[in-house]
Write a protein that holds these residues in place. Structure first.
Motif, PDB file in Angstrom:
ATOM      1  N   VAL A   1       0.862  -1.175   0.000  1.00  0.00           N
ATOM      2  CA  VAL A   1       0.000   0.000   0.000  1.00  0.00           C
ATOM      3  C   VAL A   1       0.894   1.218   0.000  1.00  0.00           C
ATOM      4  O   VAL A   1       1.740   1.375   0.879  1.00  0.00           O
ATOM      5  N   THR A   2       0.729   2.071  -0.985  1.00  0.00           N
ATOM      6  CA  THR A   2       1.547   3.284  -1.034  1.00  0.00           C
ATOM      7  C   THR A   2       0.641   4.506  -0.998  1.00  0.00           C
ATOM      8  O   THR A   2      -0.582   4.394  -1.100  1.00  0.00           O
ATOM      9  N   ASN A   3       1.278   5.654  -0.815  1.00  0.00           N
ATOM     10  CA  ASN A   3       0.570   6.926  -0.656  1.00  0.00           C
ATOM     11  C   ASN A   3      -0.287   6.913   0.614  1.00  0.00           C
ATOM     12  O   ASN A   3      -1.423   7.368   0.625  1.00  0.00           O
ATOM     13  N   VAL A   4       0.291   6.381   1.663  1.00  0.00           N
ATOM     14  CA  VAL A   4      -0.401   6.344   2.952  1.00  0.00           C
ATOM     15  C   VAL A   4      -0.096   7.638   3.703  1.00  0.00           C
ATOM     16  O   VAL A   4       1.024   8.135   3.636  1.00  0.00           O
ATOM     17  N   SER A   5      -1.083   8.162   4.367  1.00  0.00           N
ATOM     18  CA  SER A   5      -0.908   9.413   5.103  1.00  0.00           C
ATOM     19  C   SER A   5       0.132   9.256   6.207  1.00  0.00           C
ATOM     20  O   SER A   5       0.301   8.187   6.782  1.00  0.00           O
ATOM     21  N   GLU A   6       0.791  10.360   6.510  1.00  0.00           N
ATOM     22  CA  GLU A   6       1.790  10.383   7.597  1.00  0.00           C
ATOM     23  C   GLU A   6       1.178  10.013   8.937  1.00  0.00           C
ATOM     24  O   GLU A   6       1.834   9.471   9.806  1.00  0.00           O
ATOM     25  N   MET A   7      -0.085  10.378   9.095  1.00  0.00           N
ATOM     26  CA  MET A   7      -0.712  10.214  10.396  1.00  0.00           C
ATOM     27  C   MET A   7      -1.318   8.821  10.586  1.00  0.00           C
ATOM     28  O   MET A   7      -1.923   8.540  11.607  1.00  0.00           O
ATOM     29  N   ALA A   8      -1.153   7.944   9.608  1.00  0.00           N
ATOM     30  CA  ALA A   8      -1.803   6.640   9.672  1.00  0.00           C
ATOM     31  C   ALA A   8      -1.227   5.799  10.811  1.00  0.00           C
ATOM     32  O   ALA A   8      -0.080   5.975  11.212  1.00  0.00           O
ATOM     33  N   GLU A   9      -2.040   4.909  11.318  1.00  0.00           N
ATOM     34  CA  GLU A   9      -1.605   3.973  12.353  1.00  0.00           C
ATOM     35  C   GLU A   9      -1.823   2.558  11.833  1.00  0.00           C
ATOM     36  O   GLU A   9      -2.741   2.322  11.035  1.00  0.00           O
ATOM     37  N   GLU A  10      -0.996   1.648  12.323  1.00  0.00           N
ATOM     38  CA  GLU A  10      -1.138   0.255  11.897  1.00  0.00           C
ATOM     39  C   GLU A  10      -2.533  -0.271  12.172  1.00  0.00           C
ATOM     40  O   GLU A  10      -3.109  -1.008  11.386  1.00  0.00           O
ATOM     41  N   GLN A  11      -3.059   0.124  13.295  1.00  0.00           N
ATOM     42  CA  GLN A  11      -4.362  -0.378  13.708  1.00  0.00           C
ATOM     43  C   GLN A  11      -5.449   0.030  12.715  1.00  0.00           C
ATOM     44  O   GLN A  11      -6.326  -0.751  12.378  1.00  0.00           O
ATOM     45  N   GLU A  12      -5.350   1.279  12.222  1.00  0.00           N
ATOM     46  CA  GLU A  12      -6.357   1.765  11.282  1.00  0.00           C
ATOM     47  C   GLU A  12      -6.304   0.954   9.985  1.00  0.00           C
ATOM     48  O   GLU A  12      -7.330   0.579   9.424  1.00  0.00           O
ATOM     49  N   LEU A  13      -5.074   0.698   9.549  1.00  0.00           N
ATOM     50  CA  LEU A  13      -4.923  -0.083   8.317  1.00  0.00           C
ATOM     51  C   LEU A  13      -5.481  -1.483   8.522  1.00  0.00           C
ATOM     52  O   LEU A  13      -6.193  -2.020   7.682  1.00  0.00           O
TER      53      LEU A  13
END
Lengths: 291, 338
Positions: A215-227
């Motif tokens: 998965v690319t273009n993931v936001s900086e603020m993303a968390e593993e849990q959200e994904l």
């Protein structure tokens, strides 16, 4: 203490200043970086009497919580006992943060754990039905134990062929070691080893690789849990890896999601490619292109 | 979830307690001090010094002003939480294995060891919940356990009964006013030690952990076993979670056998069971030794576990924990709304 012993070792710390007497520690500094983090530098003398520089890089995120006034009052209590001299906030010598633990209650918890176990035990199961076969006389014992080992040569020339590889491999063991003709063949390309290599490296890794999404273009603020939450809709996710900056803790913009089933991965790939997540559009593709 | 590791002790943990608001954690270990920690960030508030032997137990009163501790130096001590000062020392003949305040904090019970010719007893002490006040030397009541010594004990709802777990696997119910034994039931297997007894938030039922690899949910009024949770390892501690219908069990191979097993085989994990369905729903790993004690935040936001390895691990539950429901629960909820 002698003068020599008092002098710090030149290899210890490049930040050590020889001219400064041991008990005069430099003032702690605090620098605010461009990305909003704070670099704190402090010095202390450790148990061996050596001066140690401690550099901490901190990101402060404010997390507001409404608590009972009693609880709020207790937070302002002064420390005592062994902690009497500690600065406000958790002290590094008594409090640390452990590694992240994924805890998701589930009814089929036992089943999941069992799968993990059988994976490890599969080798044992596979070999359970294998009979020991002597290379010299084809009897049911190890070659080293063969009563004829001093008097007879191994059956055929294919001494190097693996017993487990079976008779089919023995027939075309031309690439094997010691058959001359061709030049050097690396072990992993040899006929006999091919089967073994598959069994070792293959299995679990091979399969999970095929069902891993990049998965690319993931936001900086993303968390593993959200994904994990987003992708779990399509099937059982075995692993989520979100690349993070070691110092700032922000996501680097790409992640790997491993599914248990390739079909689920394919579904997720199709649905999630182009999905808008935290003001960015995700790009999802298979980590390893299907051959 | 990311646990907070607290390294305030040099030896195996013996008990962990949250205060009622769930903001302070008290921990005792076989070294000789008690630690107080802030639950939200793991900051150490302080340590309480004075005991001369391994500490076995600690409890905090409901208003969070005083803590009581029991130790192998044959004393029960009262401490001022805020300052760390020792307020009172009571001497006993043998080691004190368990202390617990009653619901309103006016009385304290202490379980003493059976040793050197002395029988195991449960002693009740009157407490004045004022830091300045003088505490009485008198023991309000003494219950002697003639057959099997008590290992754990606690106060039921309204301080009506004292419930004690014994070393032979039985549970006794005593009248908390007179000390008369009202009931005695074999709850765990014969001759297996009951290692822990913790209450539900309203103190009408409790959970016991036993060396027979089970934990039981027992009614305080008639000592009826309501639920049984079967584990695959001897248990040292069990706790009931508020908010969600779960129980947390902690255990592992006995400390003396540990060196011969890997951490994986040792089963050093906190086990979560569903309280109603008696089914295991997950485990949390992390300790290097058996779990000696587990405690749940009374507000239901997290739990802490203490191990033979000397660490306290404080966990704050994340969303997945609160979201988890059984299919039937979801259906029932949906129907209720319709």
């Amino acid at each position: 203490m002698s003068k020599v012993a008092n002098r710090p070792d030149w290899a210890d710390d490049e930040d050590l200043d020889d001219s400064v007497v041991d008990n005069a520690l430099p003032e702690p500094t605090k620098v605010t970086n461009k990305d909003g983090t704070i670099t704190k530098t402090s010095w202390k003398i450790n148990d061996e009497g050596k001066k140690v520089k401690l550099t901490q890089r901190i990101r402060i995120t404010t997390h507001k919580e409404v608590v009972n006034p009693r609880v709020a009052e207790r937070k302002s209590w002064s420390k005592f006992g062994l902690s009497a001299k500690d600065a406000p906030g958790p002290a590094t010598d008594t409090t640390s943060v452990g590694e992240n633990i994924i805890f998701r209650p589930s009814t089929n918890w036992r089943k999941d754990a069992k799968e993990e176990k059988t994976e490890a035990g599969s080798m044992k199961d596979k070999l359970k039905d294998k009979k020991v076969k002597c290379r010299i006389c084809n009897g049911e014992h190890f070659t080293a134990r063969c009563p004829f080992k001093d008097t007879m040569a191994p059956v055929g020339e294919e001494g190097s062929a693996d017993v487990a590889a079976g008779p089919a491999d023995v027939a075309d063991a031309a690439g094997g070691l010691g058959t001359g003709k061709s030049s050097y063949v690396p072990p992993h390309l040899r006929n006999g080893a091919a089967g073994g290599g598959d069994r070792m490296g293959g299995g679990k890794f091979e399969r999970s690789d095929e069902s891993t999404l990049r998965v690319t273009n993931v936001s900086e603020m993303a968390e593993e849990q959200e994904l994990r939450d987003m992708f779990e809709r399509f099937g059982r996710v075995t692993r989520v890896f979100l690349a993070k900056d070691r110092e700032t803790g922000l996501a680097k913009g790409f992640a790997f999601i491993s599914f248990q089933e390739r079909t689920d991965a394919a579904k997720a790939c199709e649905k999630m490619d182009g999905y808008g997540f935290k003001h960015l559009i995700l790009r999802v593709e298979f980590a390893k292109k299907a051959n | 979830m990311r646990p907070t590791l607290l390294q305030g002790h040099e030896r195996a943990l013996t008990q962990i307690k949250y205060n009622r608001d769930g903001d302070i954690i008290f921990s005792t270990a076989k070294d000789q001090h008690i630690c107080a920690w802030f639950a939200h960030n793991g900051e150490r508030l302080g340590t309480y010094h004075g005991h001369q032997g391994a500490l076995w137990t600690v409890d905090v009163d409901p208003t969070s002003t005083i803590i009581a501790s029991g130790a192998a130096d044959n004393t029960v001590r009262l401490w001022d939480i805020r300052s760390g000062k020792c307020l009172k020392v009571w001497d006993f003949n043998t080691a004190v294995k368990r202390v617990e305040f009653n619901e309103d904090g006016t009385q304290l019970l202490a379980v003493t060891e059976k040793r050197m010719g002395f029988l195991g007893t449960i002693v009740v002490l009157d407490i004045n919940l004022d830091v300045e006040a003088e505490q009485s030397d008198e023991k309000a009541m003494t219950i002697t356990c003639e057959d099997a010594k008590a290992t754990v004990a606690g106060w039921s709802y309204m301080s009506k009964y004292i419930i004690a777990g014994h070393e032979d696997g039985t549970i006794s119910q005593y009248d908390a006013k007179t000390g008369e034994q009202l009931d005695n039931t074999q709850v765990h297997e014969v001759d297996t030690v009951i290692t822990d007894l913790q209450w539900s938030s309203d103190r009408t039922y409790f959970i016991t952990a036993g060396k027979d690899k089970t934990a039981k949910l027992v009614n305080a009024r008639d000592l009826e076993v309501m639920k049984t949770y079967v584990a695959d390892t001897p248990l040292n501690s069990a706790s009931i979670t508020p908010k969600k219908d779960f129980v947390i069990l902690g255990g592992g191979q006995a400390a003396m056998d540990v060196t011969t097993t890997s951490t994986r085989q040792g089963k050093f994990e906190a086990r979560f069971y569903h309280k109603i369905f008696e089914e295991e729903i997950g485990r949390v790993r992390g300790h290097f030794g058996p779990l000696n004690t587990v405690a749940v935040d009374p507000t239901g936001k997290g739990y802490a576990s203490g191990g033979e390895d000397g660490y306290v691990r404080v966990h704050q539950f994340d969303k997945a924990y609160f979201d988890f429901t059984y299919e039937v629960e979801r259906q029932a909820k949906a129907q209720g709304q319709m």
